[in-house]
Write a protein that holds these residues in place. Sequence first.
Motif, PDB file in Angstrom:
ATOM      1  N   ASP A   1       0.893  -1.291  -0.138  1.00 41.39           N
ATOM      2  CA  ASP A   1       0.177   0.032  -0.088  1.00 41.39           C
ATOM      3  C   ASP A   1       0.914   1.236  -0.158  1.00 41.39           C
ATOM      4  OD1 ASP A   1      -2.253  -1.180  -0.017  1.00 41.39           O
ATOM      5  OD2 ASP A   1      -2.777  -1.094   2.023  1.00 41.39           O
ATOM      6  N   ASP A   2       2.064   1.076   0.420  1.00 44.94           N
ATOM      7  CA  ASP A   2       3.218   2.222   0.292  1.00 44.94           C
ATOM      8  C   ASP A   2       3.355   2.914  -0.876  1.00 44.94           C
ATOM      9  OD1 ASP A   2       4.969   3.950   0.774  1.00 44.94           O
ATOM     10  OD2 ASP A   2       6.493   2.585   1.995  1.00 44.94           O
ATOM     11  N   PRO A   3       2.818   4.077  -1.241  1.00 49.92           N
ATOM     12  CA  PRO A   3       2.996   4.554  -2.445  1.00 49.92           C
ATOM     13  C   PRO A   3       4.361   4.879  -2.946  1.00 49.92           C
ATOM     14  CG  PRO A   3       2.021   6.247  -1.143  1.00 49.92           C
ATOM     15  CD  PRO A   3       2.016   5.129  -0.382  1.00 49.92           C
ATOM     16  N   GLU A   4       5.447   4.867  -2.139  1.00 47.81           N
ATOM     17  CA  GLU A   4       6.774   5.060  -2.235  1.00 47.81           C
ATOM     18  C   GLU A   4       7.490   3.947  -2.991  1.00 47.81           C
ATOM     19  OE1 GLU A   4       8.494   8.101  -1.370  1.00 47.81           O
ATOM     20  OE2 GLU A   4       6.251   8.718  -1.435  1.00 47.81           O
ATOM     21  N   THR A   5       6.804   2.744  -2.866  1.00 51.14           N
ATOM     22  CA  THR A   5       7.549   1.504  -3.169  1.00 51.14           C
ATOM     23  C   THR A   5       7.341   1.434  -4.972  1.00 51.14           C
ATOM     24  OG1 THR A   5       5.320   0.277  -2.872  1.00 51.14           O
ATOM     25  CG2 THR A   5       6.940   0.245  -1.390  1.00 51.14           C
ATOM     26  N   ASP A   6       8.424   1.019  -5.540  1.00 51.05           N
ATOM     27  CA  ASP A   6       8.326   0.544  -6.934  1.00 51.05           C
ATOM     28  C   ASP A   6       7.886  -0.909  -6.721  1.00 51.05           C
ATOM     29  OD1 ASP A   6       9.676   2.893  -7.916  1.00 51.05           O
ATOM     30  OD2 ASP A   6      11.402   2.363  -6.793  1.00 51.05           O
ATOM     31  N   ILE A   7       7.057  -0.990  -8.059  1.00 51.35           N
ATOM     32  CA  ILE A   7       6.588  -2.444  -8.300  1.00 51.35           C
ATOM     33  C   ILE A   7       7.153  -2.966  -9.569  1.00 51.35           C
ATOM     34  CG2 ILE A   7       4.551  -3.969  -8.703  1.00 51.35           C
ATOM     35  CD1 ILE A   7       3.152  -1.793  -6.456  1.00 51.35           C
ATOM     36  N   VAL A   8       7.939  -4.043  -9.512  1.00 47.60           N
ATOM     37  CA  VAL A   8       8.117  -4.872 -11.044  1.00 47.60           C
ATOM     38  C   VAL A   8       7.222  -5.700 -11.256  1.00 47.60           C
ATOM     39  CG1 VAL A   8       9.971  -5.550 -12.370  1.00 47.60           C
ATOM     40  CG2 VAL A   8      10.565  -3.810 -10.399  1.00 47.60           C
ATOM     41  N   MET A   9       6.476  -5.833 -12.520  1.00 47.53           N
ATOM     42  CA  MET A   9       5.419  -7.042 -12.714  1.00 47.53           C
ATOM     43  C   MET A   9       6.015  -7.733 -13.985  1.00 47.53           C
ATOM     44  SD  MET A   9       2.359  -4.522 -11.974  1.00 47.53           S
ATOM     45  CE  MET A   9       2.915  -3.246 -12.968  1.00 47.53           C
ATOM     46  N   VAL A  10       6.357  -8.917 -13.920  1.00 41.81           N
ATOM     47  CA  VAL A  10       6.704  -9.907 -14.875  1.00 41.81           C
ATOM     48  C   VAL A  10       5.664 -10.859 -15.370  1.00 41.81           C
ATOM     49  CG1 VAL A  10       8.433 -11.155 -16.022  1.00 41.81           C
ATOM     50  CG2 VAL A  10       8.957  -9.264 -14.201  1.00 41.81           C
ATOM     51  N   CYS A  11       4.987 -10.816 -16.531  1.00 39.64           N
ATOM     52  CA  CYS A  11       4.004 -11.710 -16.799  1.00 39.64           C
ATOM     53  C   CYS A  11       3.908 -11.993 -18.458  1.00 39.64           C
ATOM     54  CB  CYS A  11       2.611 -11.296 -16.314  1.00 39.64           C
ATOM     55  SG  CYS A  11       2.235  -9.640 -17.163  1.00 39.64           S
ATOM     56  N   THR A  12       3.044 -13.326 -18.557  1.00 41.53           N
ATOM     57  CA  THR A  12       2.833 -13.691 -19.807  1.00 41.53           C
ATOM     58  C   THR A  12       1.297 -13.827 -19.792  1.00 41.53           C
ATOM     59  OG1 THR A  12       3.231 -15.925 -19.359  1.00 41.53           O
ATOM     60  CG2 THR A  12       4.906 -14.535 -20.811  1.00 41.53           C
TER      61      THR A  12
ATOM     62  N   THR B   1      19.448  -1.529 -10.805  1.00 45.81           N
ATOM     63  CA  THR B   1      19.304  -0.517  -9.746  1.00 45.81           C
ATOM     64  C   THR B   1      18.154  -0.634  -8.896  1.00 45.81           C
ATOM     65  OG1 THR B   1      20.028   1.193 -11.259  1.00 45.81           O
ATOM     66  CG2 THR B   1      18.701   2.172  -9.574  1.00 45.81           C
ATOM     67  N   LEU B   2      17.067  -1.013  -9.412  1.00 50.12           N
ATOM     68  CA  LEU B   2      15.970  -1.386  -8.655  1.00 50.12           C
ATOM     69  C   LEU B   2      16.082  -2.720  -7.754  1.00 50.12           C
ATOM     70  CD1 LEU B   2      13.059  -0.943 -11.475  1.00 50.12           C
ATOM     71  CD2 LEU B   2      13.120   0.191  -9.262  1.00 50.12           C
ATOM     72  N   LEU B   3      16.893  -3.507  -8.223  1.00 47.62           N
ATOM     73  CA  LEU B   3      17.247  -4.671  -7.503  1.00 47.62           C
ATOM     74  C   LEU B   3      18.011  -4.357  -6.262  1.00 47.62           C
ATOM     75  CD1 LEU B   3      17.957  -7.660  -9.718  1.00 47.62           C
ATOM     76  CD2 LEU B   3      16.036  -7.348  -8.756  1.00 47.62           C
ATOM     77  N   GLY B   4      18.681  -3.325  -6.511  1.00 46.16           N
ATOM     78  CA  GLY B   4      19.567  -2.720  -5.005  1.00 46.16           C
ATOM     79  C   GLY B   4      18.870  -2.085  -4.143  1.00 46.16           C
ATOM     80  N   LYS B   5      17.409  -1.636  -4.523  1.00 42.90           N
ATOM     81  CA  LYS B   5      16.653  -0.571  -3.491  1.00 42.90           C
ATOM     82  C   LYS B   5      16.045  -1.427  -2.656  1.00 42.90           C
ATOM     83  CE  LYS B   5      14.509   3.071  -5.199  1.00 42.90           C
ATOM     84  NZ  LYS B   5      13.509   3.621  -6.554  1.00 42.90           N
ATOM     85  N   PRO B   6      15.880  -0.983  -1.334  1.00 41.35           N
ATOM     86  CA  PRO B   6      15.109  -1.913  -0.375  1.00 41.35           C
ATOM     87  C   PRO B   6      13.445  -1.608  -0.650  1.00 41.35           C
ATOM     88  CG  PRO B   6      16.304   0.102   0.721  1.00 41.35           C
ATOM     89  CD  PRO B   6      16.635   0.153  -0.867  1.00 41.35           C
ATOM     90  N   THR B   7      13.204  -0.736  -1.504  1.00 40.01           N
ATOM     91  CA  THR B   7      11.621  -0.578  -1.478  1.00 40.01           C
ATOM     92  C   THR B   7      11.225  -1.187  -2.627  1.00 40.01           C
ATOM     93  OG1 THR B   7      12.257   1.353  -2.614  1.00 40.01           O
ATOM     94  CG2 THR B   7      11.595   1.608  -0.228  1.00 40.01           C
ATOM     95  N   THR B   8      11.959  -1.857  -3.562  1.00 39.93           N
ATOM     96  CA  THR B   8      11.445  -2.541  -4.699  1.00 39.93           C
ATOM     97  C   THR B   8      10.646  -3.864  -4.552  1.00 39.93           C
ATOM     98  OG1 THR B   8      13.172  -1.767  -6.116  1.00 39.93           O
ATOM     99  CG2 THR B   8      12.384  -3.602  -6.928  1.00 39.93           C
ATOM    100  N   HIS B   9       9.559  -4.014  -4.996  1.00 35.93           N
ATOM    101  CA  HIS B   9       8.948  -5.245  -5.025  1.00 35.93           C
ATOM    102  C   HIS B   9       8.782  -5.932  -6.264  1.00 35.93           C
ATOM    103  CE1 HIS B   9       7.878  -3.348  -1.338  1.00 35.93           C
ATOM    104  NE2 HIS B   9       6.883  -4.244  -0.954  1.00 35.93           N
ATOM    105  N   LEU B  10       9.051  -7.167  -6.512  1.00 34.47           N
ATOM    106  CA  LEU B  10       9.084  -7.813  -7.545  1.00 34.47           C
ATOM    107  C   LEU B  10       8.019  -9.128  -7.591  1.00 34.47           C
ATOM    108  CD1 LEU B  10      10.504  -8.575 -10.400  1.00 34.47           C
ATOM    109  CD2 LEU B  10      12.318  -9.834  -8.885  1.00 34.47           C
ATOM    110  N   TYR B  11       7.293  -9.121  -8.837  1.00 35.15           N
ATOM    111  CA  TYR B  11       6.300 -10.161  -9.047  1.00 35.15           C
ATOM    112  C   TYR B  11       6.449 -10.663 -10.313  1.00 35.15           C
ATOM    113  CZ  TYR B  11       3.951  -7.346  -5.316  1.00 35.15           C
ATOM    114  OH  TYR B  11       3.700  -6.748  -4.034  1.00 35.15           O
ATOM    115  N   VAL B  12       6.287 -12.199 -10.226  1.00 32.74           N
ATOM    116  CA  VAL B  12       6.319 -12.746 -11.449  1.00 32.74           C
ATOM    117  C   VAL B  12       5.014 -13.786 -11.507  1.00 32.74           C
ATOM    118  CG1 VAL B  12       7.364 -14.646 -12.903  1.00 32.74           C
ATOM    119  CG2 VAL B  12       8.827 -13.167 -11.355  1.00 32.74           C
ATOM    120  N   CYS B  13       4.147 -13.735 -12.653  1.00 31.17           N
ATOM    121  CA  CYS B  13       2.930 -14.515 -12.766  1.00 31.17           C
ATOM    122  C   CYS B  13       2.558 -14.954 -14.144  1.00 31.17           C
ATOM    123  CB  CYS B  13       1.845 -13.259 -12.239  1.00 31.17           C
ATOM    124  SG  CYS B  13       0.314 -14.258 -12.014  1.00 31.17           S
ATOM    125  N   GLY B  14       2.155 -16.202 -14.348  1.00 34.20           N
ATOM    126  CA  GLY B  14       1.516 -16.672 -15.464  1.00 34.20           C
ATOM    127  C   GLY B  14       1.977 -18.146 -15.611  1.00 34.20           C
TER     128      GLY B  14
END
Length: 408
Positions: free
Chosen positions: A262-273, A354-367
């Motif tokens: 919910d924190d709007p400061e977080t970066d969200i990386v989304m990987v999908c097919t 750069t994103l992987l090195g940030k403590p605020t990055t969230h990574l999602y893989v779906c498919g």
Amino acid sequence: MDAPPAGVTMLKQHLIDPEICIRCNTCEATCPIGAITHDANNYVVDPGKCNACMDCVAPCPTGAIDNWFVVATPFSLEEQFSWRELPPRPADPPSEAPDALDEEAAALIAAAHAGAEGRARPPASASKPRINLFNRASPARARVSGNYRITRSPGGTDVHHLVLDFGAVPFPVLEGQSIGVIPPGTDALGRPHAMRLYSVSSPRDGERPNTNNLALTVKRVAEPRPDGTILRGVASNWLCDLPVGAEIEVMGPFGATFLMPDDPETDIVMVCTGTGSAPFRGFTERRRRLRQWGRGRMYLFFGARTPEELPYFGPLQKVPGELLERHLVFSRVPGRPKQYVQDRMREEAATLGTLLGKPTTHLYVCGLKGLERGVEEALTDIAAQAGLDWPAIRSAMRAEGRYHVETY
Ligand SMILES: Cc1cc2nc3c(=O)[nH]c(=O)nc-3n(C[C@H](O)[C@H](O)[C@H](O)COP(=O)(O)OP(=O)(O)OC[C@H]3O[C@@H](n4cnc5c(N)ncnc54)[C@H](O)[C@@H]3O)c2cc1C
Ligand code: SF4
Ligand code: SF4
């Protein structure tokens, strides 16, 4: 959860959070077997009576009722009457662990999250999800209020956007959760069909703000077999063919970890097919609707064979670039080299490193399951280029609820 000492049987105790409860009496009036009672201080659940039927959970306006502790000795009524707050949780809250209340759904979710290697955790700032409100024995009824095709390739991948309306029945979901359905009829052995799960593809407040509905993104499974016949998926074909107005039974919500921060400061990386895009439509719409993006950005790596086969291709073009950085990747466009999501991720190694090195990055893989390997290999290379060790980063991200895999 750690195994209990030998000879000790653990049980799941239903408890009410006195800090949140507004003493409205709804639960006591709802419980069909009189398991809930109250004094001047608290509403409490009798551990000797409650059979976990869940009838009281959806009507509770605050969520105070939705607490399940795994204990060796249940808290007595006297103890519960005396509380001002819940005691410390003895273990992780019930989630998709196999001990969750709906074991059929829990097993499906656990298998889908196996790629996260180990017990998945929700993001620290995620809202608390409601789970297992409706089950096979006591499903919610929903009406199909929309069902249309969202892929445009004649004869190719057929993906439908379904909208389910719950009328007056509360069916609270968070982005990233799934619902369960059971197709009508019986399987080849004459048994009721197994439950199928589908990700919710709308944000928590509905397709339009404050509507009591949710959307699904369903791919019609129709695969040629070696003998020339076609395998038609039972549930997906049934769902894709449902007429508007049809009533279906729905179970869930399910899933307590594949949630957005919910924190709007977080970066969200989304990987999908394919239909892996379903939860990410919910994530994106949620942030867009909030209009408070903070500094956090969203990055979407979305693969399909062609633009015509990419679900939501048109609507995705309209999402503001400052909210969502889009990478739509195609593997079968005539005259263009084949590209897969992992190829585009490698091209974007500088940003992703750069994103992987940030403590605020969230990574999602779906498919589909097949997606995981290529993505893992790409992340290993990208991290190495940035001077990082992907397995170590992944472990830390997982422990902090920032790394999530849902594949099926
Ligand atoms: C947590 C979770 C979330 C899911 N979310 C979605 C979703 O948002 N949208 C969605 O369409 N499906 C989703 N699924 C898959 C869905 O539950 C069903 O497995 C799928 O629709 C096939 O069911 P069926 O009854 O039509 O096929 P069945 O009659 O069970 O036939 C199974 C066949 O379908 C294949 N199959 C399963 N899923 C797919 C797929 N997506 N594409 C191609 N082949 C497939 C299997 O390999 C198998 O060959 C999800 C599954 C899980 C566990
Ligand atoms: S319904 Fe919820 S808020 Fe109302 S008394 Fe019961 S636990 Fe408390
Ligand atoms: S879960 Fe069922 S039995 Fe238990 S308190 Fe709620 S309504 Fe009563």
